[in-house]
Motif scaffolding. Structure first.
Motif, PDB file in Angstrom:
ATOM      1  N   GLY A 183       0.792  -1.227   0.000  1.00  0.00           N
ATOM      2  CA  GLY A 183       0.000   0.000   0.000  1.00  0.00           C
ATOM      3  C   GLY A 183       0.822   1.274   0.000  1.00  0.00           C
ATOM      4  N   LEU A 184       2.096   1.177  -0.379  1.00  0.00           N
ATOM      5  CA  LEU A 184       2.972   2.339  -0.468  1.00  0.00           C
ATOM      6  C   LEU A 184       3.048   2.845  -1.902  1.00  0.00           C
ATOM      7  N   GLY A 185       3.009   4.172  -2.084  1.00  0.00           N
ATOM      8  CA  GLY A 185       3.226   4.738  -3.398  1.00  0.00           C
ATOM      9  C   GLY A 185       4.696   4.660  -3.777  1.00  0.00           C
ATOM     10  N   VAL A 186       4.984   4.685  -5.073  1.00  0.00           N
ATOM     11  CA  VAL A 186       6.354   4.522  -5.557  1.00  0.00           C
ATOM     12  C   VAL A 186       6.819   5.758  -6.328  1.00  0.00           C
ATOM     13  N   ASN A 187       7.860   6.401  -5.809  1.00  0.00           N
ATOM     14  CA  ASN A 187       8.573   7.483  -6.492  1.00  0.00           C
ATOM     15  C   ASN A 187       9.990   6.986  -6.794  1.00  0.00           C
ATOM     16  N   ALA A 188      10.727   7.750  -7.579  1.00  0.00           N
ATOM     17  CA  ALA A 188      12.115   7.366  -7.871  1.00  0.00           C
ATOM     18  C   ALA A 188      12.929   8.596  -8.229  1.00  0.00           C
ATOM     19  N   GLY A 189      14.240   8.510  -8.003  1.00  0.00           N
ATOM     20  CA  GLY A 189      15.097   9.615  -8.387  1.00  0.00           C
ATOM     21  C   GLY A 189      16.559   9.381  -8.076  1.00  0.00           C
ATOM     22  N   HIS A 190      17.393  10.069  -8.786  1.00  0.00           N
ATOM     23  CA  HIS A 190      18.849  10.154  -8.676  1.00  0.00           C
ATOM     24  C   HIS A 190      19.509   9.521  -9.904  1.00  0.00           C
ATOM     25  N   ASP A 191      20.103  10.378 -10.710  1.00  0.00           N
ATOM     26  CA  ASP A 191      20.818   9.991 -11.931  1.00  0.00           C
ATOM     27  C   ASP A 191      19.920   9.443 -13.033  1.00  0.00           C
ATOM     28  N   LEU A 192      18.626   9.613 -12.911  1.00  0.00           N
ATOM     29  CA  LEU A 192      17.750   9.321 -14.044  1.00  0.00           C
ATOM     30  C   LEU A 192      17.973  10.405 -15.093  1.00  0.00           C
ATOM     31  N   SER A 193      17.912  10.014 -16.363  1.00  0.00           N
ATOM     32  CA  SER A 193      18.255  10.929 -17.448  1.00  0.00           C
ATOM     33  C   SER A 193      17.440  10.594 -18.693  1.00  0.00           C
ATOM     34  N   LEU A 194      17.616  11.400 -19.735  1.00  0.00           N
ATOM     35  CA  LEU A 194      16.945  11.108 -20.998  1.00  0.00           C
ATOM     36  C   LEU A 194      17.360   9.754 -21.551  1.00  0.00           C
ATOM     37  N   ASP A 195      18.561   9.302 -21.231  1.00  0.00           N
ATOM     38  CA  ASP A 195      19.058   8.038 -21.749  1.00  0.00           C
ATOM     39  C   ASP A 195      18.395   6.817 -21.113  1.00  0.00           C
ATOM     40  N   ASN A 196      17.985   6.948 -19.860  1.00  0.00           N
ATOM     41  CA  ASN A 196      17.494   5.752 -19.165  1.00  0.00           C
ATOM     42  C   ASN A 196      16.055   5.835 -18.671  1.00  0.00           C
ATOM     43  N   ILE A 197      15.424   7.012 -18.756  1.00  0.00           N
ATOM     44  CA  ILE A 197      14.128   7.198 -18.107  1.00  0.00           C
ATOM     45  C   ILE A 197      13.024   6.367 -18.766  1.00  0.00           C
ATOM     46  N   LYS A 198      13.065   6.214 -20.086  1.00  0.00           N
ATOM     47  CA  LYS A 198      12.017   5.449 -20.772  1.00  0.00           C
ATOM     48  C   LYS A 198      12.069   3.983 -20.356  1.00  0.00           C
ATOM     49  N   PHE A 199      13.260   3.404 -20.330  1.00  0.00           N
ATOM     50  CA  PHE A 199      13.408   2.007 -19.918  1.00  0.00           C
ATOM     51  C   PHE A 199      12.950   1.827 -18.476  1.00  0.00           C
ATOM     52  N   PHE A 200      13.344   2.756 -17.617  1.00  0.00           N
ATOM     53  CA  PHE A 200      12.965   2.666 -16.203  1.00  0.00           C
ATOM     54  C   PHE A 200      11.453   2.728 -16.055  1.00  0.00           C
ATOM     55  N   LYS A 201      10.841   3.719 -16.681  1.00  0.00           N
ATOM     56  CA  LYS A 201       9.391   3.894 -16.595  1.00  0.00           C
ATOM     57  C   LYS A 201       8.641   2.664 -17.096  1.00  0.00           C
ATOM     58  N   GLU A 202       9.094   2.099 -18.205  1.00  0.00           N
ATOM     59  CA  GLU A 202       8.397   0.967 -18.809  1.00  0.00           C
ATOM     60  C   GLU A 202       8.461  -0.296 -17.955  1.00  0.00           C
ATOM     61  N   ASN A 203       9.430  -0.375 -17.062  1.00  0.00           N
ATOM     62  CA  ASN A 203       9.634  -1.593 -16.281  1.00  0.00           C
ATOM     63  C   ASN A 203       9.178  -1.512 -14.832  1.00  0.00           C
ATOM     64  N   ILE A 204       9.004  -0.315 -14.309  1.00  0.00           N
ATOM     65  CA  ILE A 204       8.657  -0.173 -12.893  1.00  0.00           C
ATOM     66  C   ILE A 204       7.141  -0.073 -12.729  1.00  0.00           C
ATOM     67  N   PRO A 205       6.529  -1.040 -12.060  1.00  0.00           N
ATOM     68  CA  PRO A 205       5.070  -0.991 -11.877  1.00  0.00           C
ATOM     69  C   PRO A 205       4.664   0.133 -10.926  1.00  0.00           C
ATOM     70  N   GLY A 206       3.577   0.807 -11.270  1.00  0.00           N
ATOM     71  CA  GLY A 206       2.984   1.790 -10.370  1.00  0.00           C
ATOM     72  C   GLY A 206       3.827   3.010 -10.090  1.00  0.00           C
ATOM     73  N   LEU A 207       4.727   3.379 -10.994  1.00  0.00           N
ATOM     74  CA  LEU A 207       5.616   4.517 -10.750  1.00  0.00           C
ATOM     75  C   LEU A 207       4.820   5.815 -10.790  1.00  0.00           C
ATOM     76  N   LEU A 208       4.723   6.486  -9.661  1.00  0.00           N
ATOM     77  CA  LEU A 208       3.902   7.685  -9.547  1.00  0.00           C
ATOM     78  C   LEU A 208       4.639   8.961  -9.921  1.00  0.00           C
ATOM     79  N   GLU A 209       5.926   9.022  -9.600  1.00  0.00           N
ATOM     80  CA  GLU A 209       6.637  10.291  -9.753  1.00  0.00           C
ATOM     81  C   GLU A 209       8.136  10.047  -9.849  1.00  0.00           C
ATOM     82  N   VAL A 210       8.790  10.816 -10.713  1.00  0.00           N
ATOM     83  CA  VAL A 210      10.253  10.848 -10.727  1.00  0.00           C
ATOM     84  C   VAL A 210      10.700  12.274 -10.450  1.00  0.00           C
ATOM     85  N   SER A 211      11.766  12.392  -9.694  1.00  0.00           N
ATOM     86  CA  SER A 211      12.362  13.694  -9.388  1.00  0.00           C
ATOM     87  C   SER A 211      13.725  13.742 -10.078  1.00  0.00           C
ATOM     88  N   ILE A 212      13.878  14.684 -11.008  1.00  0.00           N
ATOM     89  CA  ILE A 212      15.091  14.739 -11.820  1.00  0.00           C
ATOM     90  C   ILE A 212      15.644  16.163 -11.829  1.00  0.00           C
TER      91      ILE A 212
END
Length: 237
Positions: A183-212
């Protein structure tokens, strides 16, 4: 959908390097939102080497999307958050002299402390998130603190992905799913970039927010801030 929250620490660093008000932090925050950014993140540190504590107050009436304040919950920081009342506070276990965030919380060891701090923020209707490494036991500990969300510390993923190791995403997928199950929401951040953000987003279930922040501002030097914000939005959606 996954929200893009832009960390504007690096704008403050550039401003502070000359001692004036160029670039203007407030105008940049307005522009990021006008360009489509869905949140503004700041991470004030005790020495105020980039974001100043006064910036947190000045940004409050300007941020009309989502306002996220990150930091180590020392008394001065807690007091700031309770006065500003952002949308979200993200708790990060930074050493005072840390150049940047370099580890997540040990949620078992610091359970009592985190429970106390989080309960105070929640009494003031501030959503809470805990910065964590992608370790299942740590996610379970985060649930016990009473936090609303976790923010996955993604430096290891970014480093390994740059080397071609796509399997580095696996622990993040596991922990994101565990968070959802708890029941926890999922955020992510640190060293995410244009090079890796699409792959990360496509694979992480329920990703609510990224801080970049660092990558986005650096990429904007070459590609332009408005363009880069929209490139991230396109990859996230």
């Amino acid at each position: 959908m996954t929200k893009l929250s832009v960390n504007i620490n690096k704008i403050a660093t550039l401003r502070n390097s000359r001692g004036g008000d160029v670039p203007n932090l407030i105008q940049v925050a307005k522009d990021i939102q006008r360009f489509g950014g869905e949140g503004i993140t700041i991470h004030p540190r005790p020495d105020e080497r980039h974001i100043r504590y006064q910036d947190a107050y000045d940004l409050k009436p300007i941020v009309t999307t989502e306002y996220n304040i990150e930091g180590n919950p020392i008394p001065k920081f807690v007091d700031l958050v309770l006065k500003v009342k952002p949308t979200q506070v993200t708790l990060v276990p930074d050493a005072e002299d840390a150049i940047t965030s370099n580890a997540g919380w040990d949620t078992k060891k610091h359970k009592g402390f985190l429970q106390e701090v989080i309960s105070e923020f929640k009494r003031n209707d501030i959503r809470t998130s805990i910065f964590v490494d992608p370790i299942v036991d740590v996610i379970e500990g985060a649930k016990e603190t009473g936090a609303d969300r976790i923010e996955l510390y993604t430096e290891e993923f970014a480093s390994e992905y740059a080397k071609g190791n796509e399997k580095a995403i696996n622990s993040y997928v596991e922990c994101a799913q565990k968070s959802i199950d708890l029941g926890l929401g999922v955020n992510a951040g640190h060293d995410l970039s244009l090079d890796n953000i699409k792959f990360f987003k496509e694979n992480i279930p329920g990703l609510l927010e990224v801080s970049i922040g660092h990558a986005l501002i650096s990429e904007s030097i070459y590609l332009g801030l408005e363009n880069v914000v929209n490139m991230y939005l396109h990859r996230l959606k």
